[in-house]
Design a protein around this motif. Sequence first.
Motif, PDB file in Angstrom:
ATOM      1  N   VAL A  47     -16.772   7.483  14.079  1.00 22.28           N
ATOM      2  CA  VAL A  47     -17.445   6.180  14.197  1.00 22.28           C
ATOM      3  C   VAL A  47     -17.401   5.550  15.591  1.00 22.28           C
ATOM      4  N   PRO A  48     -16.228   5.530  16.278  1.00 19.58           N
ATOM      5  CA  PRO A  48     -16.126   4.679  17.475  1.00 19.58           C
ATOM      6  C   PRO A  48     -17.160   4.967  18.561  1.00 19.58           C
ATOM      7  N   GLN A  49     -17.684   6.212  18.662  1.00 23.64           N
ATOM      8  CA  GLN A  49     -18.681   6.440  19.712  1.00 23.64           C
ATOM      9  C   GLN A  49     -20.030   5.804  19.373  1.00 23.64           C
ATOM     10  N   GLN A  50     -20.179   5.333  18.099  1.00 31.77           N
ATOM     11  CA  GLN A  50     -21.469   4.741  17.710  1.00 31.77           C
ATOM     12  C   GLN A  50     -21.372   3.261  17.364  1.00 31.77           C
ATOM     13  N   TYR A  51     -20.287   2.857  16.672  1.00 32.50           N
ATOM     14  CA  TYR A  51     -20.172   1.467  16.198  1.00 32.50           C
ATOM     15  C   TYR A  51     -18.743   0.983  16.413  1.00 32.50           C
ATOM     16  N   PRO A  52     -18.572  -0.345  16.614  1.00 30.38           N
ATOM     17  CA  PRO A  52     -17.196  -0.860  16.693  1.00 30.38           C
ATOM     18  C   PRO A  52     -16.476  -0.614  15.366  1.00 30.38           C
ATOM     19  N   LEU A  53     -15.284  -0.010  15.445  1.00 31.23           N
ATOM     20  CA  LEU A  53     -14.503   0.285  14.228  1.00 31.23           C
ATOM     21  C   LEU A  53     -13.359  -0.711  14.105  1.00 31.23           C
ATOM     22  N   HIS A  54     -13.326  -1.470  13.001  1.00 27.79           N
ATOM     23  CA  HIS A  54     -12.226  -2.391  12.730  1.00 27.79           C
ATOM     24  C   HIS A  54     -11.337  -1.723  11.690  1.00 27.79           C
ATOM     25  N   THR A  55     -10.048  -1.621  11.968  1.00 25.49           N
ATOM     26  CA  THR A  55      -9.182  -0.917  11.016  1.00 25.49           C
ATOM     27  C   THR A  55      -8.283  -1.893  10.264  1.00 25.49           C
ATOM     28  N   ILE A  56      -8.088  -1.578   8.987  1.00 18.47           N
ATOM     29  CA  ILE A  56      -7.144  -2.336   8.179  1.00 18.47           C
ATOM     30  C   ILE A  56      -6.098  -1.366   7.645  1.00 18.47           C
ATOM     31  N   ASN A  57      -5.007  -1.926   7.158  1.00 22.04           N
ATOM     32  CA  ASN A  57      -3.927  -1.094   6.648  1.00 22.04           C
ATOM     33  C   ASN A  57      -3.961  -1.143   5.122  1.00 22.04           C
ATOM     34  N   PHE A  58      -4.669  -0.156   4.516  1.00 19.66           N
ATOM     35  CA  PHE A  58      -4.787  -0.171   3.057  1.00 19.66           C
ATOM     36  C   PHE A  58      -5.055   1.247   2.579  1.00 19.66           C
ATOM     37  N   SER A  59      -4.234   1.731   1.616  1.00 21.93           N
ATOM     38  CA  SER A  59      -4.451   3.111   1.181  1.00 21.93           C
ATOM     39  C   SER A  59      -4.560   3.205  -0.337  1.00 21.93           C
ATOM     40  N   GLY A  60      -5.135   2.189  -0.956  1.00 25.85           N
ATOM     41  CA  GLY A  60      -5.401   2.263  -2.389  1.00 25.85           C
ATOM     42  C   GLY A  60      -4.312   1.636  -3.221  1.00 25.85           C
ATOM     43  N   MET A  61      -4.551   1.638  -4.543  1.00 28.69           N
ATOM     44  CA  MET A  61      -3.643   0.935  -5.457  1.00 28.69           C
ATOM     45  C   MET A  61      -2.793   1.909  -6.273  1.00 28.69           C
ATOM     46  N   GLN A  62      -2.584   3.153  -5.719  1.00 28.94           N
ATOM     47  CA  GLN A  62      -1.775   4.107  -6.466  1.00 28.94           C
ATOM     48  C   GLN A  62      -0.364   3.569  -6.675  1.00 28.94           C
ATOM     49  N   GLY A  63       0.325   4.134  -7.621  1.00 32.67           N
ATOM     50  CA  GLY A  63       1.665   3.665  -7.976  1.00 32.67           C
ATOM     51  C   GLY A  63       1.699   3.546  -9.480  1.00 32.67           C
ATOM     52  N   LYS A  64       2.591   4.313 -10.109  1.00 31.84           N
ATOM     53  CA  LYS A  64       2.531   4.424 -11.570  1.00 31.84           C
ATOM     54  C   LYS A  64       3.236   3.252 -12.264  1.00 31.84           C
ATOM     55  N   THR A  65       4.375   2.856 -11.735  1.00 31.95           N
ATOM     56  CA  THR A  65       5.120   1.776 -12.394  1.00 31.95           C
ATOM     57  C   THR A  65       4.667   0.437 -11.796  1.00 31.95           C
ATOM     58  N   PRO A  66       4.843  -0.658 -12.556  1.00 26.63           N
ATOM     59  CA  PRO A  66       4.474  -1.969 -12.010  1.00 26.63           C
ATOM     60  C   PRO A  66       5.190  -2.230 -10.690  1.00 26.63           C
ATOM     61  N   TRP A  67       6.441  -1.768 -10.604  1.00 25.15           N
ATOM     62  CA  TRP A  67       7.217  -1.985  -9.389  1.00 25.15           C
ATOM     63  C   TRP A  67       6.582  -1.255  -8.202  1.00 25.15           C
ATOM     64  N   ALA A  68       6.209   0.034  -8.438  1.00 25.29           N
ATOM     65  CA  ALA A  68       5.606   0.837  -7.373  1.00 25.29           C
ATOM     66  C   ALA A  68       4.230   0.293  -6.968  1.00 25.29           C
ATOM     67  N   LYS A  69       3.606  -0.501  -7.842  1.00 21.24           N
ATOM     68  CA  LYS A  69       2.284  -1.061  -7.524  1.00 21.24           C
ATOM     69  C   LYS A  69       2.395  -2.289  -6.616  1.00 21.24           C
ATOM     70  N   LEU A  70       3.620  -2.829  -6.502  1.00 15.90           N
ATOM     71  CA  LEU A  70       3.772  -4.084  -5.745  1.00 15.90           C
ATOM     72  C   LEU A  70       3.388  -3.939  -4.276  1.00 15.90           C
ATOM     73  N   ARG A  71       3.830  -2.825  -3.657  1.00 12.09           N
ATOM     74  CA  ARG A  71       3.560  -2.642  -2.232  1.00 12.09           C
ATOM     75  C   ARG A  71       2.055  -2.546  -1.970  1.00 12.09           C
ATOM     76  N   PRO A  72       1.324  -1.667  -2.737  1.00 12.61           N
ATOM     77  CA  PRO A  72      -0.121  -1.642  -2.530  1.00 12.61           C
ATOM     78  C   PRO A  72      -0.784  -2.989  -2.795  1.00 12.61           C
ATOM     79  N   LEU A  73      -0.257  -3.732  -3.766  1.00 13.35           N
ATOM     80  CA  LEU A  73      -0.854  -5.033  -4.063  1.00 13.35           C
ATOM     81  C   LEU A  73      -0.720  -5.954  -2.854  1.00 13.35           C
ATOM     82  N   TRP A  74       0.450  -5.902  -2.263  1.00 10.69           N
ATOM     83  CA  TRP A  74       0.713  -6.687  -1.059  1.00 10.69           C
ATOM     84  C   TRP A  74      -0.229  -6.263   0.065  1.00 10.69           C
ATOM     85  N   GLN A  75      -0.348  -4.910   0.209  1.00 14.37           N
ATOM     86  CA  GLN A  75      -1.251  -4.347   1.231  1.00 14.37           C
ATOM     87  C   GLN A  75      -2.686  -4.794   0.977  1.00 14.37           C
ATOM     88  N   PHE A  76      -3.064  -4.783  -0.317  1.00 11.15           N
ATOM     89  CA  PHE A  76      -4.431  -5.171  -0.660  1.00 11.15           C
ATOM     90  C   PHE A  76      -4.702  -6.610  -0.236  1.00 11.15           C
TER      91      PHE A  76
END
Length: 358
Positions: A47-76
């Motif tokens: 992308v960067p050679q064609q359009y400005p790329l804005h990056t965020i820190n987010f890798s989905g909502m994976q995580g099987k237990t409610p506890w493990a889902k907390l970090r992605p929720l925060w990231q989201f």
Amino acid sequence: MATPPKLLIAASGTGGHLFPALAVAATLTDYEIHWLGVSHRLEADLVPQQYPLHTINFSGMQGKTPWAKLRPLWQFLGAFWQTRQLLKRGQFQGVFTTGGYIAAPAILAARSLGLVAILHESNALPGKVTRALAPWCTVVALGTPASLPYLAKRKANLRVTGTPVRPNILHPGPLDLPIPPTVPLILVMGGSQGAVAINRLVREAVSQWLAAGAWVVHLTGQNDPEATAVQHPHYVVLPFFEPMGPLLHRADLAISRAGASALTELTLTGTPALLIPYPYAAEDHQTVNAQVLVSAGAAEMIPQAQLTGDRLGQIILEWLRQPQKLQRMAANARRLAVPDSTQQVAGLIRSLIPPVEP
Ligand SMILES: CC(=O)N[C@H]1[C@@H](OP(=O)(O)OP(=O)(O)OC[C@H]2O[C@@H](n3ccc(=O)[nH]c3=O)[C@H](O)[C@@H]2O)O[C@H](CO)[C@@H](O)[C@@H]1O
């Protein structure tokens, strides 16, 4: 002079998400386009050679237990807030996304500001984000009508548009590989990252095909340490090949994973295919993709678990002996093709975020 409308494209991860978005973006020359992605995926290269790329820190909502889902929720929440600020400060008119996890903050941030959100879903079985957020989108464009039943109960504005592809698929130039024009050619392709398990099967099978006079182009991906273990002058091994149009047009048949873009390309080029869905894909969605081509008589499918190198070798040898079967499959594939998909999706964007009158 009036300023062009501003559009944020959220497409991240693999070729299957990026190539359709890039194809649409290329037609919107009268828009100011910015890209939303993450720093460590394919968009950082493309992308960067064609359009400005804005990056965020987010890798989905994976995580099987409610506890493990907390970090992605925060990231989201962080990703949502960052995207919202970007849209607001940058005075964007809307968002176009090709789905996947990055679509979630993009769609919700846009809608929270009352902006247009256009989602394209290329998979026959719509992804979780699409199923959850379709009603929030201004419009949802679908790669195949096979998706409609999965979204029928959502109050969403659905259009079937096909899946956009790179221009070289629709207008292939000459093939820039040293393959004689008349020899039978087998193409092996995984997804945009290759498929190590298919590579292994093919290396076991390839000597049978070469002995029968076929040539083989094998796109292995970058992550296979054994990629060059078998060497033969008629066996062309490449980690990645960009101009897929000329290659798909030239190939007599393909052995392929069943990602949505690969299947779209097979229909447009009329390439008969043996499909081996990626067994670990989310909700086994590649099998659902493959079924669309199989039920149209455009391809056959074999689960990876049922294949050995020898069996794969035999099946393809059988196919090469049946040119009429291949011709029939090619014709059936072409019947599924939607050649103006890029224009259809771009047309939706233009109708919702009108360009400035000259
Ligand atoms: C493992 C997995 O979950 N993959 C998913 C991923 O796409 P993924 O990128 O794995 O697969 P796709 O088939 O959608 O796209 C592959 C793209 O890469 C291109 N290519 C490939 C090899 C090469 O050497 N050169 C080249 O240009 C193909 O032509 C195609 O355009 O997102 C798609 C869209 O949501 C899904 O349908 C796929 O199931």
